[in-house]
Enzyme design. Structure first.
Site, PDB file in Angstrom:
ATOM      1  N   SER A  68       0.847  -1.186   0.000  1.00 18.17           N
ATOM      2  CA  SER A  68       0.000   0.000   0.000  1.00 18.17           C
ATOM      3  C   SER A  68       0.884   1.238   0.000  1.00 18.17           C
ATOM      4  O   SER A  68       2.054   1.175   0.400  1.00 18.17           O
ATOM      5  CB  SER A  68      -0.882   0.010   1.257  1.00 18.17           C
ATOM      6  N   TYR A  98      -1.673  -1.698  10.858  1.00 18.86           N
ATOM      7  CA  TYR A  98      -1.879  -1.902   9.426  1.00 18.86           C
ATOM      8  C   TYR A  98      -0.769  -1.244   8.604  1.00 18.86           C
ATOM      9  O   TYR A  98      -0.172  -1.874   7.728  1.00 18.86           O
ATOM     10  CB  TYR A  98      -3.242  -1.345   8.998  1.00 18.86           C
TER      11      TYR A  98
END
Length: 267
Positions: free
Chosen positions: A147, A160
């Site tokens: 990401s 995360y």
């Protein structure tokens, strides 16, 4: 659904988290390019529907494996099942992942430990298992989905963001180690993408999501797929995302962290 045994003339791609979002769109691209597929997800009903659809539309072999990747034994079970079926994996796509949202001292520990298992441990485990055969055969491709979050700390999604930073670092390192082996490693680092991810994490009302137009999963998958096939190491979809990942290198980390915190807060 499992069709007849795949023809040896076709290559096979294994995709985790294949029932929706980027994983599903990647499966569509591989199927359109005449790859046989091994699709892994915990949503067995959706997997069976996809397998039947792809078998009919593309005339390929599709094996669906229903697994909860937060269970530590899942990677070994997947690998063993494919070995017993004599299915060789030419492309490994580690796409499965999820996030949690909130202050770290208030978020659910069980959910975060499961996230570490899926985002980080399972990805590493599957890569270890399938990479050895790829190197031995002198060819193979690995796509790890990280990401744009990998490039900075992420208050309110601390664990995360950290898992995505691991995936980026891990992928770059082994890509270097594998030079000259015939095996390539690509890491896909999309920004916010239209999917059920944000609803599941509970951050749909954050300033970041309210203030920007998200890319669709199909576009992200197409960019990742092209990068994988070209042997690129890092793929960052979208000009703005590319720009932001470069800018953070020149801004003090404390300031970057404050900005991310501000964007992650609810509007």
């Amino acid at each position: 659904m499992n069709t007849t045994h795949p023809k040896h003339s076709k290559k096979t791609a294994l995709i985790t988290g294949a029932a929706s979002g980027i994983g599903y769109q990647l499966a569509c691209l591989f199927a359109a390019d005449d790859y046989n597929l091994v699709l892994v997800d915990k949503n067995g009903i959706k997997l069976a529907e996809i397998a039947e659809k792809f078998q009919s539309k593309f005339e390929i072999f599709v094996k669906d494996i229903v697994k909860d990747l937060s269970i530590s034994t899942s990677p070994e079970e997947i690998f063993t099942e494919l070995q017993q079926a004599n299915i060789k994996i030419n492309v490994l796509v580690n796409n499965a992942g999820f996030g949690t949202y909130g202050l770290f001292n208030q978020t659910d520990l069980t959910a975060e430990l499961e996230m570490l298992q899926v985002n980080l441990v399972c990805l590493t485990h599957l890569t270890k298992l399938f990479l050895k055969d790829m190197v031995k055969q002198g060819e193979g491709r690995i796509l790890n989905v990280s990401s744009a979050a990998a490039f900075q700390p992420g208050p309110l999604m601390a664990v995360y963001f950290a898992t995505k930073a691991y995936i980026l670092s891990f992928s770059e390192a082994i890509a270097n180690e594998l030079e000259g082996t015939g095996v390539t490693v690509t890491v896909l680092c999309p920004g916010s993408t239209e999917s059920a991810f944000h609803q599941r994490t509970g951050m749909a009302d954050s300033k970041m999501l309210k203030s920007k137009r998200m890319m669709d999963a199909q576009t992200v998958a197409e960019m990742g797929y092209r990068g994988l096939m070209k042997g690129k190491i890092i793929v960052i979809p979208g000009f703005i995302n590319k720009l932001l990942t470069k800018i953070v290198r020149f801004v003090p980390r404390k300031m970057v962290t404050k900005i991310v915190r501000s964007m992650q807060e609810e509007k």
